[in-house]
Design a protein around this motif. Structure first.
Motif, PDB file in Angstrom:
ATOM      1  N   ARG A   1       5.805   9.055  -1.250  1.00  0.00           N
ATOM      2  CA  ARG A   1       4.393   8.660  -1.293  1.00  0.00           C
ATOM      3  C   ARG A   1       3.487   9.892  -1.298  1.00  0.00           C
ATOM      4  O   ARG A   1       2.478   9.934  -2.006  1.00  0.00           O
ATOM      5  CB  ARG A   1       4.054   7.754  -0.107  1.00  0.00           C
ATOM      6  CG  ARG A   1       4.828   6.448  -0.074  1.00  0.00           C
ATOM      7  CD  ARG A   1       4.210   5.408   0.851  1.00  0.00           C
ATOM      8  NE  ARG A   1       4.147   5.770   2.243  1.00  0.00           N
ATOM      9  CZ  ARG A   1       5.119   5.593   3.136  1.00  0.00           C
ATOM     10  NH1 ARG A   1       6.283   5.081   2.738  1.00  0.00           N
ATOM     11  NH2 ARG A   1       4.959   5.901   4.402  1.00  0.00           N
TER      12      ARG A   1
ATOM     13  N   PRO B   1       0.836  -1.217   0.000  1.00  0.00           N
ATOM     14  CA  PRO B   1       0.000   0.000   0.000  1.00  0.00           C
ATOM     15  C   PRO B   1       0.865   1.259   0.000  1.00  0.00           C
ATOM     16  O   PRO B   1       1.868   1.330   0.721  1.00  0.00           O
ATOM     17  CB  PRO B   1      -0.796  -0.132   1.307  1.00  0.00           C
ATOM     18  CG  PRO B   1      -0.800  -1.599   1.613  1.00  0.00           C
ATOM     19  CD  PRO B   1       0.518  -2.123   1.116  1.00  0.00           C
ATOM     20  N   GLN B   2       0.464   2.218  -0.786  1.00  0.00           N
ATOM     21  CA  GLN B   2       1.251   3.441  -0.915  1.00  0.00           C
ATOM     22  C   GLN B   2       0.620   4.615  -0.156  1.00  0.00           C
ATOM     23  O   GLN B   2       0.909   5.775  -0.446  1.00  0.00           O
ATOM     24  CB  GLN B   2       1.427   3.773  -2.397  1.00  0.00           C
ATOM     25  CG  GLN B   2       2.209   2.735  -3.176  1.00  0.00           C
ATOM     26  CD  GLN B   2       3.645   2.549  -2.679  1.00  0.00           C
ATOM     27  OE1 GLN B   2       4.315   3.522  -2.336  1.00  0.00           O
ATOM     28  NE2 GLN B   2       4.108   1.306  -2.622  1.00  0.00           N
ATOM     29  N   ASP B   3      -0.203   4.291   0.827  1.00  0.00           N
ATOM     30  CA  ASP B   3      -0.810   5.339   1.657  1.00  0.00           C
ATOM     31  C   ASP B   3      -0.431   5.167   3.122  1.00  0.00           C
ATOM     32  O   ASP B   3      -1.131   5.641   4.015  1.00  0.00           O
ATOM     33  CB  ASP B   3      -2.334   5.344   1.493  1.00  0.00           C
ATOM     34  CG  ASP B   3      -2.972   4.006   1.859  1.00  0.00           C
ATOM     35  OD1 ASP B   3      -2.229   3.038   2.138  1.00  0.00           O
ATOM     36  OD2 ASP B   3      -4.220   3.928   1.888  1.00  0.00           O
ATOM     37  N   ARG B   4       0.694   4.508   3.361  1.00  0.00           N
ATOM     38  CA  ARG B   4       1.112   4.259   4.735  1.00  0.00           C
ATOM     39  C   ARG B   4       1.540   5.558   5.408  1.00  0.00           C
ATOM     40  O   ARG B   4       2.254   6.372   4.817  1.00  0.00           O
ATOM     41  CB  ARG B   4       2.270   3.249   4.772  1.00  0.00           C
ATOM     42  CG  ARG B   4       1.932   1.930   4.103  1.00  0.00           C
ATOM     43  CD  ARG B   4       3.025   0.892   4.252  1.00  0.00           C
ATOM     44  NE  ARG B   4       4.306   1.274   3.702  1.00  0.00           N
ATOM     45  CZ  ARG B   4       4.594   1.320   2.403  1.00  0.00           C
ATOM     46  NH1 ARG B   4       3.662   1.027   1.502  1.00  0.00           N
ATOM     47  NH2 ARG B   4       5.801   1.637   1.972  1.00  0.00           N
TER      48      ARG B   4
END
Length: 300
Positions: free
Chosen positions: A165, A7-10
């Protein structure tokens, strides 16, 4: 799972943030609790201030969580009350020069002691996010994504990759531990692409493997050894397009293969590289060469 598939919304890791802010304050104050000889000599500890964190140029903000954490830690060191913080924007937002991103009100000692640590970290993160956004925009209309690398400032990798990100980019591996990346020196040491891949599978079964290749022969060798992620190193867009077209036509034989362009990439050539059919462009400059975003603290 490949790092690129995470996931790239961490969010920014809170434990890391606490450690790095403490280290930065120790550096600035000379240890625990330390001292600010200018602020503590010239301003009453009872004085309160109000101020704004303001961006001086257009960009993308990142790392705003640093502000409250730093103020809290400074307050704790000196037995003072932590100032209040009001965020006007969020990480990842594009802002114009002059925008107030955070308002601060509280004890002047805390605000001024925390100022440089806050600005150092937020300016850096916002610079990386701003640079990354330029790459994301250069790739709009294509399926290709921009990746970061391990070319980060030692001790600040978590912040650098978080900023990527925030800018809309994609994180590649975080370290030497989470993905095997076979490069030219590994191939030389192992004797061949096949030998390097086999050795990794014996020593670390289940770890994802990527291989950097410089020719069609190396690409075929890696695919025959079972790798399905190829990094095309320092190839021209035309050479990449030819190789990718050939290998995509061999999907019945190899299955789905992902391609990454690496080496010597620029914003000016990003569109042509993406048009070659690559899935990713890896850009070390996102983190090793991004200028800071000019951000300041203005007291009222």
């Amino acid at each position: 799972m490949m790092p690129e598939d995470l996931p790239q919304d961490r969010p920014l890791d809170e434990e890391w943030l606490s450690r790095v802010v403490a280290t930065a304050l120790d550096e600035d104050l000379g240890g625990w609790p330390g001292r600010d000889v200018t602020t503590q000599a010239t301003i009453s500890p009872d004085a309160t201030v109000t101020g704004d964190i303001v961006v001086r140029e257009d960009g993308v903000v990142a790392g705003l969580g640093v502000i409250a954490e730093t103020l809290t830690q400074v307050a704790d060191r000196f037995g003072l009350v932590a100032p209040t913080v009001k965020a006007m924007v969020a990480d990842g937002d594009r802002v114009a020069a002059g925008t107030v991103v955070v308002g601060i009100e509280g004890v002047g000692h805390v605000v001024l002691i925390a100022e440089r640590t806050i600005l150092n970290l937020v300016s850096r993160a916002s610079g990386v996010a701003t640079h990354t956004r330029r790459w994301v925009e250069a790739l709009e209309g294509t399926p290709a994504r921009v990746l970061d690398t391990r070319k980060t400032t030692p001790g600040l990798r978590e912040l650098d990759k978080y900023a990527v990100r925030c800018g809309g980019g994609t994180n590649k591996r975080f370290g030497l531990y989470d993905c095997a990346m076979v490069k030219d020196n590994h191939i030389v040491a192992a004797g061949s692409v096949t030998g390097a891949i086999a050795a990794i599978r014996v020593a670390f079964p289940g770890v994802p493997i990527q291989v950097e290749v410089e020719s069609r022969d190396q690409a075929i060798e890696a695919l025959d050894a079972g790798v399905r992620f190829l990094m095309l190193d320092n190839m021209t867009p035309a050479a990449m397009a030819t190789l990718i077209s050939e290998l995509r036509n061999r999907d019945p034989e190899y299955g789905s293969v992902r391609f990454e362009a690496t080496g010597g990439l620029t914003l000016e050539t990003a569109g042509a590289v993406a048009a070659s059919g690559v899935d990713f462009l890896s850009v070390g400059g996102l983190t090793h060469s991004s200028p800071i975003l000019d951000i300041a603290l203005d007291l009222h």
